[in-house]
Motif scaffolding. Structure first.
Motif, PDB file in Angstrom:
ATOM      1  N   ILE A  68      -9.856  -8.310   7.111  1.00 49.65           N
ATOM      2  CA  ILE A  68      -9.077  -8.386   6.653  1.00 49.65           C
ATOM      3  C   ILE A  68      -7.900  -9.420   7.938  1.00 49.65           C
ATOM      4  O   ILE A  68      -7.644  -7.908   8.476  1.00 49.65           O
ATOM      5  N   ALA A  84      -4.812  -4.952   0.380  1.00 49.03           N
ATOM      6  CA  ALA A  84      -6.099  -4.308   0.537  1.00 49.03           C
ATOM      7  C   ALA A  84      -6.352  -3.465  -0.171  1.00 49.03           C
ATOM      8  O   ALA A  84      -6.810  -3.108  -0.893  1.00 49.03           O
ATOM      9  N   ASN A  87      -6.240  -3.082  -4.011  1.00 46.79           N
ATOM     10  CA  ASN A  87      -7.587  -3.310  -4.964  1.00 46.79           C
ATOM     11  C   ASN A  87      -9.072  -2.643  -5.114  1.00 46.79           C
ATOM     12  O   ASN A  87      -8.925  -1.493  -4.488  1.00 46.79           O
ATOM     13  N   VAL A  90     -11.658  -1.066  -2.687  1.00 47.45           N
ATOM     14  CA  VAL A  90     -11.348  -0.269  -1.264  1.00 47.45           C
ATOM     15  C   VAL A  90     -11.145   0.871  -1.520  1.00 47.45           C
ATOM     16  O   VAL A  90     -10.650   1.256  -1.909  1.00 47.45           O
ATOM     17  N   ALA A  93      -8.677   1.555   4.630  1.00 49.31           N
ATOM     18  CA  ALA A  93      -8.491   1.150   5.515  1.00 49.31           C
ATOM     19  C   ALA A  93      -7.872   1.282   6.919  1.00 49.31           C
ATOM     20  O   ALA A  93      -7.006   2.357   6.527  1.00 49.31           O
ATOM     21  N   LEU A 226     -11.877  -2.871   6.779  1.00 48.29           N
ATOM     22  CA  LEU A 226     -11.521  -2.084   5.307  1.00 48.29           C
ATOM     23  C   LEU A 226     -13.450  -1.168   4.960  1.00 48.29           C
ATOM     24  O   LEU A 226     -14.535  -2.002   5.856  1.00 48.29           O
ATOM     25  N   SER A 238     -13.993  -9.281   0.057  1.00 44.08           N
ATOM     26  CA  SER A 238     -13.186  -9.422   0.980  1.00 44.08           C
ATOM     27  C   SER A 238     -12.587 -10.430   1.360  1.00 44.08           C
ATOM     28  O   SER A 238     -10.622 -11.220   1.373  1.00 44.08           O
ATOM     29  N   ILE A 241      -9.313 -10.750  -1.371  1.00 45.83           N
ATOM     30  CA  ILE A 241      -7.899 -10.064  -0.621  1.00 45.83           C
ATOM     31  C   ILE A 241      -7.796 -10.531   0.495  1.00 45.83           C
ATOM     32  O   ILE A 241      -5.642 -11.250  -0.016  1.00 45.83           O
TER      33      ILE A 241
END
Length: 414
Positions: A68, A84, A87, A90, A93, A226, A238, A241
Motif C-alpha cells: 500500500i 491493513a 483484513n 493479511v 505488515a 504486506l 491490496s 485495502i
C-alpha cells in the motif's frame, strides 16, 4: 456365473499365447510405450511443479506480496499497517521505501533496486533474514548507511562485509539534462543468498537512510509492505485495502513485477505437457496396429463366433475389451512408476551423480542444487484419464473392422 461374452473372450485373447509372435511383441511394446509415456509425463510435470514451488517460495518470499503506497510520503506507517492488518487475508505488515539506481565499485556498474526496511519488522514479511550468509540484517543502523547486498552482487564486485561501494540515485532537476545523479557511499554490512535472480538485483538499507536519500522528513516512508495468506489473491486484497483507506493511496502487488516470470513458467508447463502427451498418443496408436493384426490373425475365430450366433456388436465389444485392457494395464503401470519416481526423483538424481561423478545441478551455475518435485494428484488423474481415453479411442476402428468380417469369406479357404 454370468459373464458378458465380449469381456470373457476379450480377456482370453489378451492373455492367450499367439502363433504370430510378432503380434505379441507389438502388443507388449504398445503397453510399455504407454507406461513410459504416462510415467514420463507424471515425473516431468511433478518436477515442473517443484520448480514453480521453489521459485514462488524464494522470489515471492523476497518480493512484497502486496504493498500500500502513498501518493505522498507516509508520516505514520503504523496506522496504515494496523488498518491493513485488520483484513483477515493479511498476515503481517512492515514499512518499505524503494529506490532504483546503480551500484558503482572500482569502475564497475550494476543496476540495482534498493529497499529501505526496518530490520526489526522485516522478518515478519520477508525470508531475507533466514538467508543471510555474511553479516546480519541487524547491522543496518540509522545514519550508518549500511547495505545488505545479494550473493550475486557480492560475487560480481568481489565484496565482503566492511567494503564500501557507491550508490548512484537519479534525481529530477532544473538542469539542461533534466536529471542529476546523487551519490551515496554505502558500507556492506551483510550478504544474503536466496538462490534466485534477485540475488543480483536487490539490496537493503535502513528505512531512515532511505528517507534521507529521498530528502524526506525523518520517519517518513513510501508505503507498507504486506504478507498475505494467498499469494494469488494479492491484486484483489491490496486494491480492497487501498480503497478502504481512501484518497491518496494506491495498491501494488507482485504480479506487476514478477507476473511475467510465473506466466512464462505456467506456459512452459502447459507446452511440455502437450509434448509429452504426444508420447502417450503414439503408444495409443500402436494399439491400433496391434488390433488390426490381431483381427487379421483371428479372422477364422471371428467367423466361427459369428456362425454360432455372436452378433457384430459382441465382436465389436470383444476387440474393444482387448485393446482397452492393454491401455488399462499400461496406464496403471506407468502411473505407479511415475508416482514412485516423482516422490524419489531427487534420490535418483543423487544416485546418478554419485555413479557418474557428474553434477546435474551445481550451485555455481544454477539457483538450485537438487531437483525439486511436487506431485499433484490432479495431474496424475488427468494424465491417467488421457491415457485411458486415447487407448479406448484407438480400439474403435480395429474393433469395427472385426465386427464387419463376413463368415463365408473368412472360412472360404478353411
Amino acid at each position: 456365473m454370468f459373464r458378458p461374452l465380449p469381456l470373457f473372450i476379450g480377456a482370453r485373447y489378451t492373455r492367450a499365447k499367439r502363433r504370430n509372435h510378432f503380434i505379441s511383441f507389438i502388443s507388449l511394446t504398445s503397453m510399455i510405450g504407454l507406461a513410459l509415456g504416462v510415467m514420463a509425463m507424471i515425473t516431468v510435470l511433478s518436477v515442473m511443479n517443484g520448480f514453480q514451488r521453489e521459485m514462488s517460495s524464494r522470489v515471492l518470499g523476497l518480493v512484497p506480496h502486496a504493498a500500500i503506497l502513498g501518493q505522498q510520503p507516509l508520516d505514520d506507517w503504523r496506522q496504515v499497517a494496523a488498518r491493513a492488518a485488520a483484513n483477515p487475508a493479511v498476515l503481517a505488515a512492515a514499512p518499505i521505501t524503494e529506490l532504483e539506481g546503480m551500484f558503482s565499485y572500482k569502475g564497475m556498474m550494476q543496476p540495482i533496486q534498493v529497499s529501505g526496511i526496518d530490520p526489526a519488522e522485516e522478518g515478519k514479511v520477508s525470508i531475507v533474514t533466514r538467508h543471510i550468509v555474511q553479516g546480519s540484517l541487524q547491522n543496518l543502523l540509522p545514519g550508518d548507511y549500511g547495505v545488505v547486498v545479494g550473493e550475486l552482487t557480492a560475487r560480481r564486485f568481489r565484496l565482503n562485509t566492511g567494503d564500501k561501494l557507491t550508490f548512484i540515485v537519479p534525481e529530477l532537476s532544473n538542469e539542461p539534462g533534466g536529471i542529476t545523479p546523487r551519490m551515496h557511499r554505502l558500507t556492506v554490512v551483510g550478504i544474503f543468498k536466496v538462490g534466485a535472480e534477485l540475488d543480483g538485483s536487490q539490496a537493503y538499507i535502513h528505512i531512515a537512510d532511505a528517507a534521507d536519500m529521498q530528502r524526506w522528513a525523518p520517519g517518513q516512508v513510501q508505503g507498507v509492505r504486506l504478507k498475505l495468506q494467498d499469494l494469488y489473491a494479492a491484486p484483489q486484497v491490496s486494491k480492497a485495502i487501498a480503497a478502504g483507506l481512501g484518497e491518496g493511496y494506491r495498491a501494488d502487488d507482485w504480479s506487476h513485477t514478477q507476473g511475467s516470470l510465473f506466466s512464462a513458467m505456467k506456459m512452459e508447463k502447459t507446452m511440455i505437457g502437450l509434448l509429452l502427451l504426444m508420447i502417450i498418443a503414439v503408444a495409443a496408436f500402436n494399439i491400433i496396429a496391434t488390433l488390426v493384426m490381431v483381427v487379421n490373425d483371428k479372422g477364422t475365430d471371428i467367423a466361427i463366433l459369428r456362425t454360432i450366433g455372436a452378433t457384430p456388436a459382441q465382436i465389436l465389444g470383444t476387440f474393444m475389451v482387448q485393446g482397452s485392457l492393454i491401455g488399462i494395464v499400461g496406464t496403471l503401470i506407468g502411473g505407479v512408476l511415475g508416482v514412485a519416481l516423482a516422490f524419489n526423483v531427487s534420490t535418483v538424481v543423487g544416485w546418478v551423480e554419485r555413479v557418474t561423478g557428474q553434477h546435474v545441478f551445481t550451485s555455481d551455475l544454477y539457483f538450485i542444487s537438487s531437483l525439486p518435485s511436487e506431485l499433484q494428484w490432479s495431474d496424475v488423474g488427468l494424465i491417467c484419464t488421457a491415457g485411458l481415453v486415447m487407448s479406448f479411442l484407438a480400439t474403435i476402428y480395429p474393433a469395427y473392422r472385426a465386427s464387419q468380417v463376413e463368415p463365408a469369406m473368412a472360412l472360404r479357404y478353411e
